[in-house]
Scaffold this motif. Structure first.
Motif, mmCIF file in Angstrom:
data_model
loop_
_atom_site.group_PDB
_atom_site.id
_atom_site.type_symbol
_atom_site.label_atom_id
_atom_site.label_comp_id
_atom_site.label_asym_id
_atom_site.label_seq_id
_atom_site.Cartn_x
_atom_site.Cartn_y
_atom_site.Cartn_z
ATOM 1 N N PRO A 54 0.834 -1.215 0.000
ATOM 2 C CA PRO A 54 0.000 0.000 0.000
ATOM 3 C C PRO A 54 0.863 1.258 0.000
ATOM 4 O O PRO A 54 1.923 1.298 0.632
ATOM 5 C CB PRO A 54 -0.793 -0.118 1.300
ATOM 6 N N LYS A 55 0.393 2.283 -0.721
ATOM 7 C CA LYS A 55 1.150 3.529 -0.842
ATOM 8 C C LYS A 55 0.580 4.654 0.026
ATOM 9 O O LYS A 55 1.025 5.799 -0.081
ATOM 10 C CB LYS A 55 1.202 3.954 -2.309
ATOM 11 N N VAL A 56 -0.414 4.323 0.826
ATOM 12 C CA VAL A 56 -0.948 5.274 1.802
ATOM 13 C C VAL A 56 -1.046 4.561 3.147
ATOM 14 O O VAL A 56 -0.920 3.337 3.219
ATOM 15 C CB VAL A 56 -2.336 5.808 1.389
ATOM 16 N N ALA A 57 -1.276 5.329 4.189
ATOM 17 C CA ALA A 57 -1.382 4.746 5.524
ATOM 18 C C ALA A 57 -2.574 3.789 5.611
ATOM 19 O O ALA A 57 -3.608 3.998 4.979
ATOM 20 C CB ALA A 57 -1.528 5.863 6.562
ATOM 21 N N TRP A 58 -2.401 2.750 6.422
ATOM 22 C CA TRP A 58 -3.458 1.749 6.564
ATOM 23 C C TRP A 58 -4.753 2.342 7.098
ATOM 24 O O TRP A 58 -5.836 1.823 6.825
ATOM 25 C CB TRP A 58 -2.991 0.624 7.492
ATOM 26 N N LYS A 59 -4.669 3.421 7.868
ATOM 27 C CA LYS A 59 -5.886 4.007 8.422
ATOM 28 C C LYS A 59 -6.826 4.454 7.313
ATOM 29 O O LYS A 59 -8.051 4.349 7.437
ATOM 30 C CB LYS A 59 -5.567 5.176 9.354
ATOM 31 N N TRP A 60 -6.264 4.953 6.182
ATOM 32 C CA TRP A 60 -7.112 5.384 5.073
ATOM 33 C C TRP A 60 -7.695 4.195 4.329
ATOM 34 O O TRP A 60 -8.857 4.222 3.913
ATOM 35 C CB TRP A 60 -6.322 6.267 4.109
ATOM 36 N N ILE A 61 -6.919 3.153 4.162
ATOM 37 C CA ILE A 61 -7.402 1.945 3.476
ATOM 38 C C ILE A 61 -8.548 1.325 4.267
ATOM 39 O O ILE A 61 -9.591 0.965 3.702
ATOM 40 C CB ILE A 61 -6.250 0.944 3.285
ATOM 41 N N VAL A 62 -8.362 1.193 5.576
ATOM 42 C CA VAL A 62 -9.408 0.598 6.412
ATOM 43 C C VAL A 62 -10.643 1.492 6.445
ATOM 44 O O VAL A 62 -11.783 1.007 6.328
ATOM 45 C CB VAL A 62 -8.873 0.343 7.837
ATOM 46 N N ALA A 63 -10.450 2.793 6.578
ATOM 47 C CA ALA A 63 -11.587 3.713 6.660
ATOM 48 C C ALA A 63 -12.414 3.689 5.382
ATOM 49 O O ALA A 63 -13.645 3.560 5.417
ATOM 50 C CB ALA A 63 -11.098 5.131 6.944
ATOM 51 N N VAL A 64 -11.748 3.803 4.229
ATOM 52 C CA VAL A 64 -12.483 3.777 2.960
ATOM 53 C C VAL A 64 -13.099 2.405 2.729
ATOM 54 O O VAL A 64 -14.234 2.290 2.246
ATOM 55 C CB VAL A 64 -11.560 4.184 1.793
ATOM 56 N N GLY A 65 -12.376 1.346 3.091
ATOM 57 C CA GLY A 65 -12.910 -0.004 2.913
ATOM 58 C C GLY A 65 -14.194 -0.228 3.699
ATOM 59 O O GLY A 65 -15.141 -0.827 3.194
ATOM 60 N N LEU A 66 -14.232 0.272 4.931
ATOM 61 C CA LEU A 66 -15.425 0.080 5.755
ATOM 62 C C LEU A 66 -16.577 0.972 5.301
ATOM 63 O O LEU A 66 -17.724 0.525 5.204
ATOM 64 C CB LEU A 66 -15.089 0.360 7.225
ATOM 65 N N VAL A 67 -16.273 2.245 5.003
ATOM 66 C CA VAL A 67 -17.340 3.184 4.638
ATOM 67 C C VAL A 67 -17.881 2.896 3.240
ATOM 68 O O VAL A 67 -19.093 2.843 3.023
ATOM 69 C CB VAL A 67 -16.847 4.642 4.743
ATOM 70 N N LEU A 68 -16.965 2.711 2.282
ATOM 71 C CA LEU A 68 -17.384 2.474 0.900
ATOM 72 C C LEU A 68 -17.847 1.039 0.694
ATOM 73 O O LEU A 68 -18.922 0.783 0.148
ATOM 74 C CB LEU A 68 -16.230 2.783 -0.055
ATOM 75 N N GLY A 69 -17.029 0.085 1.142
ATOM 76 C CA GLY A 69 -17.323 -1.315 0.861
ATOM 77 C C GLY A 69 -18.439 -1.904 1.705
ATOM 78 O O GLY A 69 -19.388 -2.480 1.169
ATOM 79 N N VAL A 70 -18.327 -1.754 3.015
ATOM 80 C CA VAL A 70 -19.317 -2.367 3.904
ATOM 81 C C VAL A 70 -20.584 -1.522 3.977
ATOM 82 O O VAL A 70 -21.696 -2.018 3.736
ATOM 83 C CB VAL A 70 -18.731 -2.578 5.315
ATOM 84 N N ALA A 71 -20.442 -0.238 4.303
ATOM 85 C CA ALA A 71 -21.620 0.601 4.537
ATOM 86 C C ALA A 71 -22.329 0.977 3.242
ATOM 87 O O ALA A 71 -23.515 0.681 3.061
ATOM 88 C CB ALA A 71 -21.212 1.854 5.307
ATOM 89 N N LYS A 72 -21.602 1.615 2.304
ATOM 90 C CA LYS A 72 -22.263 2.115 1.099
ATOM 91 C C LYS A 72 -22.841 0.987 0.257
ATOM 92 O O LYS A 72 -24.026 0.981 -0.085
ATOM 93 C CB LYS A 72 -21.293 2.958 0.290
ATOM 94 N N PHE A 73 -22.011 0.004 -0.093
ATOM 95 C CA PHE A 73 -22.500 -1.053 -0.967
ATOM 96 C C PHE A 73 -23.412 -2.030 -0.243
ATOM 97 O O PHE A 73 -24.354 -2.565 -0.836
ATOM 98 C CB PHE A 73 -21.330 -1.781 -1.631
ATOM 99 N N GLY A 74 -23.164 -2.258 1.046
ATOM 100 C CA GLY A 74 -24.075 -3.110 1.797
ATOM 101 C C GLY A 74 -25.472 -2.528 1.835
ATOM 102 O O GLY A 74 -26.468 -3.201 1.560
ATOM 103 N N LEU A 75 -25.576 -1.231 2.154
ATOM 104 C CA LEU A 75 -26.879 -0.572 2.213
ATOM 105 C C LEU A 75 -27.543 -0.518 0.838
ATOM 106 O O LEU A 75 -28.754 -0.742 0.704
ATOM 107 C CB LEU A 75 -26.716 0.844 2.768
ATOM 108 N N LEU A 76 -26.756 -0.216 -0.199
ATOM 109 C CA LEU A 76 -27.320 -0.130 -1.545
ATOM 110 C C LEU A 76 -27.875 -1.474 -2.001
ATOM 111 O O LEU A 76 -29.006 -1.564 -2.505
ATOM 112 C CB LEU A 76 -26.251 0.343 -2.529
#
Length: 306
Positions: A54-76
């Motif tokens: 990864p080329k960015v800090a893990w905090k950003w990968i985890v944050a985007v993964g949870l918000v975009l992947g779990v929350a956004k797509f799960g709800l959609l």
């Protein structure tokens, strides 16, 4: 925006628009949370072994993964499975542009100009007109789930902008590793092991093709390109292009699912395109804070590289 980036933004909107029809078909094969988990599993593997660290800090990968992947797509996916049709979902989800602009203003200091606000208002009028034409099309709860998904997308847009990944493809592949286990766990808890196993046993070439499309075309390539645009331009400049998604979403739903498109719908499409044009051409007022890398030119933390 440069012409090449304008074309890229429109192409991503087309890919995401068609995706609503593909998802609608895919929900006939898989439970929604399992479907979303498979999407990110296929997006992450085997690519994660070839894109490097990864080329960015893990905090950003985890944050985007949870918000975009779990929350956004799960709800959609749950909302669409609960009764929201593909065309209407592609419309309602675009309120994310408003969420993105509001969050970007608070977090990133990006202040849209009057022209840009007018463009967003015109585009959102197009969304409203199309929604009036079609009606809610499903239960109120399903409608609310898609609104919540839109809010999560707005948060993930700003998080991606904040992360500013230098390699958006690398970033999206690593982000795709985060939602797999949470979504699988939620699927087992809410959809049940028996339903999940039945769906996997019944997997055929059509179902596999649907997963590949939503995984590679819309997730890795689509969000990778979107992340690249967010890296170069303010979030409030990029986000309005997603208002083109309903144009492609409604068209593909009409072509493949038989959803009708009347005069009001075409009028809505014209408003959307006009609003996006106004929004993309107008400059934004941003809070400036620059740094000079040791080996490169001055870069603007908020705006485009100098």
């Amino acid at each position: 925006m440069r012409p090449a980036h304008l074309c890229l933004a429109v192409l991503v909107a087309a890919v995401w628009g068609v995706n609503f029809t593909v998802v609608e078909i895919g929900l006939g094969h898989f439970p929604p949370l399992l479907f979303s988990a498979l999407r990110f599993l296929v997006a992450a593997l085997p690519a994660v072994f070839f894109v490097g660290r990864p080329k960015v800090a893990w905090k950003w990968i985890v944050a985007v993964g949870l918000v975009l992947g779990v929350a956004k797509f799960g709800l959609l996916f749950i909302g669409m499975d609960a009764g929201m049709p593909a065309g209407l979902s592609s419309l309602v989800l675009q309120i994310q542009a408003v969420f993105t602009a509001l969050i970007a203003h608070v977090v990133l200091g990006e202040r849209p100009t009057g022209v840009r606000l007018a463009g967003m208002a015109v585009a959102l009028c197009g969304v409203a007109l199309a929604a009036v034409d079609e009606g809610t099309g499903g239960p109120l709860g399903a409608f609310a789930l898609v609104i919540a998904a839109a809010a999560c997308w707005g948060v993930s847009n700003v998080l991606t902008r904040k992360a500013s990944p230098p390699d958006s493809f690398n970033f999206m592949v690593w982000v795709s590793t985060v939602p797999v286990l949470p979504l699988l766990g939620l699927s087992l808890l809410t959809e049940g092991p028996a339903r999940d196993l039945d769906a996997l046993r019944a997997l055929d070439w059509r179902g596999a093709g649907i997963v590949v499309y939503v995984a590679w075309i819309t997730t890795v390539l689509g969000f990778g390109a979107w992340g690249r645009l967010l890296h170069r331009y303010p979030a409030s400049t990029v986000a309005p292009f997603s208002l083109l998604v309903p144009v492609f979403g409604m068209s593909s739903a009409a072509l493949f699912l038989g959803e009708p498109i009347g005069p009001l719908r075409w009028g809505a499409a014209a408003l959307l395109v006009g609003g996006v044009a106004l929004t993309s051409l107008a400059p934004s007022r941003t809070t400036r804070a620059t740094v000079r890398p040791a080996d490169g030119p001055t870069r603007d933390r908020i705006g485009e590289p100098a």
